[in-house]
Scaffold this motif. Structure first.
Motif, PDB file in Angstrom:
ATOM      1  N   PHE A  34      -4.796  12.172  -7.647  1.00 31.84           N
ATOM      2  CA  PHE A  34      -5.059  11.022  -6.773  1.00 31.84           C
ATOM      3  C   PHE A  34      -3.772  10.527  -6.109  1.00 31.84           C
ATOM      4  O   PHE A  34      -3.730  10.305  -4.895  1.00 31.84           O
ATOM      5  N   ILE A  35      -2.714  10.357  -6.907  1.00 30.41           N
ATOM      6  CA  ILE A  35      -1.446   9.856  -6.358  1.00 30.41           C
ATOM      7  C   ILE A  35      -0.864  10.848  -5.359  1.00 30.41           C
ATOM      8  O   ILE A  35      -0.386  10.466  -4.283  1.00 30.41           O
ATOM      9  N   PHE A  36      -0.900  12.133  -5.713  1.00 27.34           N
ATOM     10  CA  PHE A  36      -0.352  13.167  -4.839  1.00 27.34           C
ATOM     11  C   PHE A  36      -1.092  13.208  -3.498  1.00 27.34           C
ATOM     12  O   PHE A  36      -0.470  13.232  -2.428  1.00 27.34           O
ATOM     13  N   LEU A  39      -0.321   9.942  -1.360  1.00 29.02           N
ATOM     14  CA  LEU A  39       1.002   9.934  -0.743  1.00 29.02           C
ATOM     15  C   LEU A  39       1.126  11.025   0.323  1.00 29.02           C
ATOM     16  O   LEU A  39       1.721  10.809   1.381  1.00 29.02           O
ATOM     17  N   GLY A  40       0.548  12.204   0.046  1.00 28.19           N
ATOM     18  CA  GLY A  40       0.599  13.283   1.034  1.00 28.19           C
ATOM     19  C   GLY A  40      -0.162  12.937   2.304  1.00 28.19           C
ATOM     20  O   GLY A  40       0.318  13.178   3.421  1.00 28.19           O
ATOM     21  N   GLY A  84      -4.559   6.988   3.872  1.00 31.41           N
ATOM     22  CA  GLY A  84      -4.187   7.915   2.807  1.00 31.41           C
ATOM     23  C   GLY A  84      -4.914   7.622   1.506  1.00 31.41           C
ATOM     24  O   GLY A  84      -5.389   8.538   0.823  1.00 31.41           O
ATOM     25  N   LEU A  85      -5.038   6.343   1.163  1.00 32.34           N
ATOM     26  CA  LEU A  85      -5.746   5.960  -0.060  1.00 32.34           C
ATOM     27  C   LEU A  85      -7.231   6.302   0.011  1.00 32.34           C
ATOM     28  O   LEU A  85      -7.814   6.792  -0.958  1.00 32.34           O
ATOM     29  N   VAL A  86      -7.851   6.050   1.160  1.00 33.22           N
ATOM     30  CA  VAL A  86      -9.280   6.347   1.333  1.00 33.22           C
ATOM     31  C   VAL A  86      -9.526   7.846   1.214  1.00 33.22           C
ATOM     32  O   VAL A  86     -10.466   8.294   0.535  1.00 33.22           O
ATOM     33  N   ASN A  87      -8.684   8.649   1.864  1.00 31.37           N
ATOM     34  CA  ASN A  87      -8.834  10.102   1.785  1.00 31.37           C
ATOM     35  C   ASN A  87      -8.695  10.588   0.346  1.00 31.37           C
ATOM     36  O   ASN A  87      -9.461  11.446  -0.111  1.00 31.37           O
ATOM     37  N   SER A  88      -7.725  10.030  -0.372  1.00 29.97           N
ATOM     38  CA  SER A  88      -7.527  10.427  -1.762  1.00 29.97           C
ATOM     39  C   SER A  88      -8.702  10.017  -2.643  1.00 29.97           C
ATOM     40  O   SER A  88      -9.134  10.775  -3.514  1.00 29.97           O
ATOM     41  N   LEU A  89      -9.238   8.824  -2.410  1.00 28.59           N
ATOM     42  CA  LEU A  89     -10.403   8.370  -3.177  1.00 28.59           C
ATOM     43  C   LEU A  89     -11.595   9.298  -2.977  1.00 28.59           C
ATOM     44  O   LEU A  89     -12.299   9.645  -3.938  1.00 28.59           O
ATOM     45  N   ILE A  90     -11.810   9.708  -1.740  1.00 23.97           N
ATOM     46  CA  ILE A  90     -12.956  10.586  -1.438  1.00 23.97           C
ATOM     47  C   ILE A  90     -12.806  11.928  -2.151  1.00 23.97           C
ATOM     48  O   ILE A  90     -13.726  12.393  -2.852  1.00 23.97           O
ATOM     49  N   GLN A  91     -11.643  12.566  -1.990  1.00 30.08           N
ATOM     50  CA  GLN A  91     -11.465  13.897  -2.550  1.00 30.08           C
ATOM     51  C   GLN A  91     -11.379  13.882  -4.077  1.00 30.08           C
ATOM     52  O   GLN A  91     -11.945  14.754  -4.750  1.00 30.08           O
ATOM     53  N   ILE A 136      -9.655  15.424   8.921  1.00 31.43           N
ATOM     54  CA  ILE A 136      -9.303  14.097   9.427  1.00 31.43           C
ATOM     55  C   ILE A 136      -7.889  13.718   9.011  1.00 31.43           C
ATOM     56  O   ILE A 136      -7.123  13.140   9.794  1.00 31.43           O
ATOM     57  N   ALA A 137      -7.509  14.067   7.768  1.00 30.06           N
ATOM     58  CA  ALA A 137      -6.207  13.643   7.232  1.00 30.06           C
ATOM     59  C   ALA A 137      -5.068  14.580   7.585  1.00 30.06           C
ATOM     60  O   ALA A 137      -3.906  14.171   7.549  1.00 30.06           O
ATOM     61  N   LEU A 138      -5.386  15.841   7.949  1.00 35.24           N
ATOM     62  CA  LEU A 138      -4.325  16.823   8.162  1.00 35.24           C
ATOM     63  C   LEU A 138      -4.365  17.450   9.552  1.00 35.24           C
ATOM     64  O   LEU A 138      -3.377  17.415  10.293  1.00 35.24           O
ATOM     65  N   ALA A 139      -5.509  18.031   9.906  1.00 32.23           N
ATOM     66  CA  ALA A 139      -5.590  18.743  11.188  1.00 32.23           C
ATOM     67  C   ALA A 139      -5.537  17.777  12.373  1.00 32.23           C
ATOM     68  O   ALA A 139      -4.831  18.039  13.355  1.00 32.23           O
TER      69      ALA A 139
END
Length: 243
Positions: A34-36, A39-40, A84-91, A136-139
């Protein structure tokens, strides 16, 4: 951001290298993931904000202070962190919903593709949802950043003086190097199907964007500063850089 990003993986890596116990609890593994991811993802989004900053500086220099108002900058930064936090929560939530068969991770930290390989069930639906989140977060940030640089290059080519061109490219060069390093390795790892993911190559690429890139980022960003360059030349034993 880079300091926290590195801290999320390196301490556990050093513990595994030093001690005989090379295990991590399931809760610790999920927390690390989650943290990784948070932050990424935040760094990817912040690079877009920085690309917009360069675009405003080069393409609209007379309106720069109006466009990049401190209030707008703060709002942009907060939006990057929230995204970033929302994307991490989803994944991370999708990973926790999966049933895992294995308990051994062939990696030096808890990374998403490795988790998917441990799943007992068909992960096609989960992968599709994750692919949307990763796009959404990378491409999307990568495309927006490249779009900004297309406009920047066009504006720079219109500058007649060579000194003006060098100054404009110098403003953007360090950022473009960081963008290439992070997006290149991130897209290779996260935008390919899990069945094609190579654990040996994956570990090498992960080592690159979790340790090498954050380590070089301070140098890449600060070597344009004359004081930093002078200090570096002194450390290297060459006195003060005449340039």
């Amino acid at each position: 951001l880079d300091l926290c990003f590195t801290t999320s993986t390196v301490p556990q890596l050093l513990i595994n290298l030093h001690g005989l116990d090379k295990t991590i609890s399931y809760g610790g593994c999920v927390a690390q993931l989650f943290i990784f991811l948070a932050l990424g993802s935040t760094e990817c989004l912040i690079l877009v904000a920085m690309a917009f900053d360069r675009y405003a500086a080069v393409c609209n220099p007379l309106h720069y202070t109006t466009i990049m108002h401190p209030v707008f900058c703060r709002a942009l930064t907060i939006s990057c962190w929230i995204g970033g936090l929302v994307n991490s929560l989803i994944q991370t939530g999708l990973v926790m919903a999966m049933r895992l068969c294995g308990h051994q991770i062939n990696h030096f930290f808890c990374e998403m593709p490795v988790f998917l390989k441990l799943a007992c069930e068909d992960t096609e639906g989960t992968e599709a949802k994750m692919f949307v989140a990763r796009t959404i977060a990378l491409a999307c940030p990568a495309v927006l950043t490249l779009g900004s640089y297309v406009h920047i290059v066009r504006a720079v080519l219109k500058i007649k003086s060579m000194s003006g061109r060098r100054k404009a490219f110098g403003t953007c060069g360090s950022h473009l190097v960081v963008v290439s390093l992070l997006y290149g390795s991130g897209i290779y790892t996260y935008l390919q199907p899990v069945r094609r993911y190579s654990e040996s190559k994956g570990k090498f690429v992960a080592l690159f964007y979790t340790i090498v890139t954050p380590m070089f980022n301070p140098l890449i960003y600060t070597l344009r500063n004359k004081d930093v360059k002078g200090a570096l030349w002194k450390v290297l034993g060459r006195g003060t850089d005449p340039g």
